[in-house]
Design a protein around this motif. Structure first.
Motif, PDB file in Angstrom:
ATOM      1  N   SER A   2      83.734  31.842  66.854  1.00  0.00           N
ATOM      2  CA  SER A   2      82.584  32.421  66.469  1.00  0.00           C
ATOM      3  C   SER A   2      82.474  32.681  65.042  1.00  0.00           C
ATOM      4  N   PHE A 202      86.652  36.441  82.288  1.00  0.00           N
ATOM      5  CA  PHE A 202      87.367  36.338  80.938  1.00  0.00           C
ATOM      6  C   PHE A 202      88.474  36.936  81.364  1.00  0.00           C
ATOM      7  N   ALA A 311      87.434  33.159  71.866  1.00  0.00           N
ATOM      8  CA  ALA A 311      86.196  32.268  71.128  1.00  0.00           C
ATOM      9  C   ALA A 311      84.917  32.474  72.054  1.00  0.00           C
ATOM     10  N   ASP A 312      85.207  32.307  73.305  1.00  0.00           N
ATOM     11  CA  ASP A 312      84.013  32.007  74.118  1.00  0.00           C
ATOM     12  C   ASP A 312      83.692  33.533  74.718  1.00  0.00           C
ATOM     13  N   GLU A 315      79.495  37.780  71.971  1.00  0.00           N
ATOM     14  CA  GLU A 315      79.445  38.331  70.636  1.00  0.00           C
ATOM     15  C   GLU A 315      78.847  40.029  70.870  1.00  0.00           C
ATOM     16  N   LYS A 319      84.142  42.549  70.318  1.00  0.00           N
ATOM     17  CA  LYS A 319      84.648  41.487  70.196  1.00  0.00           C
ATOM     18  C   LYS A 319      85.293  41.329  68.771  1.00  0.00           C
TER      19      LYS A 319
END
Length: 334
Positions: A2, A202, A311-312, A315, A319
């Motif tokens: 990101s 996650f 990364a996924d 946001e 994070k």
């Protein structure tokens, strides 16, 4: 990865200040026993401070996936209790005299009382976790405890002996990275109802972050053990070599050194002292073969892998904080 910017240390601690204070209070509350010596030992260990990085990981994981439950405070105290219990037992096994710049608990209360206090902390952490009525939490904590104990037993068997990198990484996963991984997984688990049939969203990615971060953390710890000053480290420098433990930089030098280099390292590991070979001589060997740099480069690679693992993740400020932690781990001096 990101494009989200990495947080600063101030931002991270501002985000977590209230939760970390609540965990400190919960830890103190959970450590209160009707048997006075248990409370005394626990309070002494709490007062010794520490980075509280494991509860911090759990908080960031939970918050990053939207958890508002008070379970994050209770389980933050659980992972710190488990970590503290391992430190008590480690100091007894290693016959340590100091911890974080103070006398270790076993030098004050003796081995017998401290091993039982460590056992009590283990059981109290499970008692606290049991209140969540979540089998996934118990499954993670039971597996974690088994792996940590297995890691300690494996290390004891290998003291004074040469090991390869594969054996080293297995040891540090069991002794350190596994707790980082589970702390992150717990944060994901408590964000969903315990009746949810599938794995928490996650959980796998956050667990992988924890595993990579934990490996980086322990490699840096091992380098600092070789290079830091006693007053900064809070314990005698080169304790690992004195205890017969071969860490990553030492393994690297053993594989690349001359016959004389290897003999010098073997002597220290076998003697568990610097009586015949000086600490400075070992450092010279490690520096000549760039073994300390190799270990730090490896730690930085795991730190970057931790960042890539999330990364996924959606946001958020949490994070951003998780992206900051690997840099903190690899640049610390204690």
């Amino acid at each position: 990865m990101s494009s989200l910017s990495i947080a600063t240390a101030t931002e991270v601690f501002d985000l977590l200040r209230d939760d970390l204070a609540a965990i400190e209070s919960e830890f103190a509350h959970q450590s209160d026993s009707p048997v006075e010596v248990v409370t005394d030992i626990a309070q002494y260990l709490i007062a010794g401070g520490g980075k509280r990085i494991r509860p911090m990981m759990l908080l960031l994981s939970a918050r990053a996936v939207g958890c508002e439950s008070e379970a994050r405070i209770r389980l933050g105290a659980v992972v710190e209790m488990l970590h503290t219990a391992t430190l008590v037992h480690d100091d007894i096994i290693d016959e340590a005299s100091t911890r974080r710049g103070r006398p270790s608990s076993n030098t004050t209360w003796g081995n017998a009382k401290c091993v039982l206090a460590g056992d009590w902390l283990y059981m109290q952490s499970f008692q606290t976790a049991l209140a969540e009525r979540n089998f996934r939490i118990l499954d993670l904590l039971i597996s974690l405890t088994q792996q940590m104990v297995e890691g300690e037993l494996l290390q004891m068997e290998k003291l004074g002996h040469l090991i390869n990198e594969e054996e080293y990484f297995d040891l540090i996963y069991r002794k350190t990275a596994c707790l980082f991984k589970v702390s992150m997984q717990l944060g994901a688990v408590i964000a969903v109802p315990p009746t949810t049939p599938n794995a928490a969203p996650f959980e796998e990615a956050l667990g992988e972050y924890g595993r990579n971060l934990g490996l980086a953390f322990q490699i840096v710890d091992d380098v600092l053990d070789l290079t830091a000053q006693d007053d900064v480290l809070g314990k005698p420098t080169a304790s690992d070599l004195r205890e017969g433990k071969a860490t990553l930089a030492v393994i690297h030098a053993l594989e690349r050194g001359t016959g004389a280099d290897r003999e010098a390292i073997r002597t220290v590991l076998a003697d568990r002292s610097f009586a015949r070979v000086a600490h400075a001589d070992i450092l010279e060997i490690l520096q000549r073969h760039e073994s300390l740099a190799y270990a730090m480069d490896t730690a930085c690679a795991y730190a970057e892998a931790a960042r890539q693992s999330i990364a996924d993740l959606p946001e958020s400020d949490y994070k951003r904080a998780l992206l900051w932690v690997p840099g903190f781990v690899t640049t610390r001096d204690r």
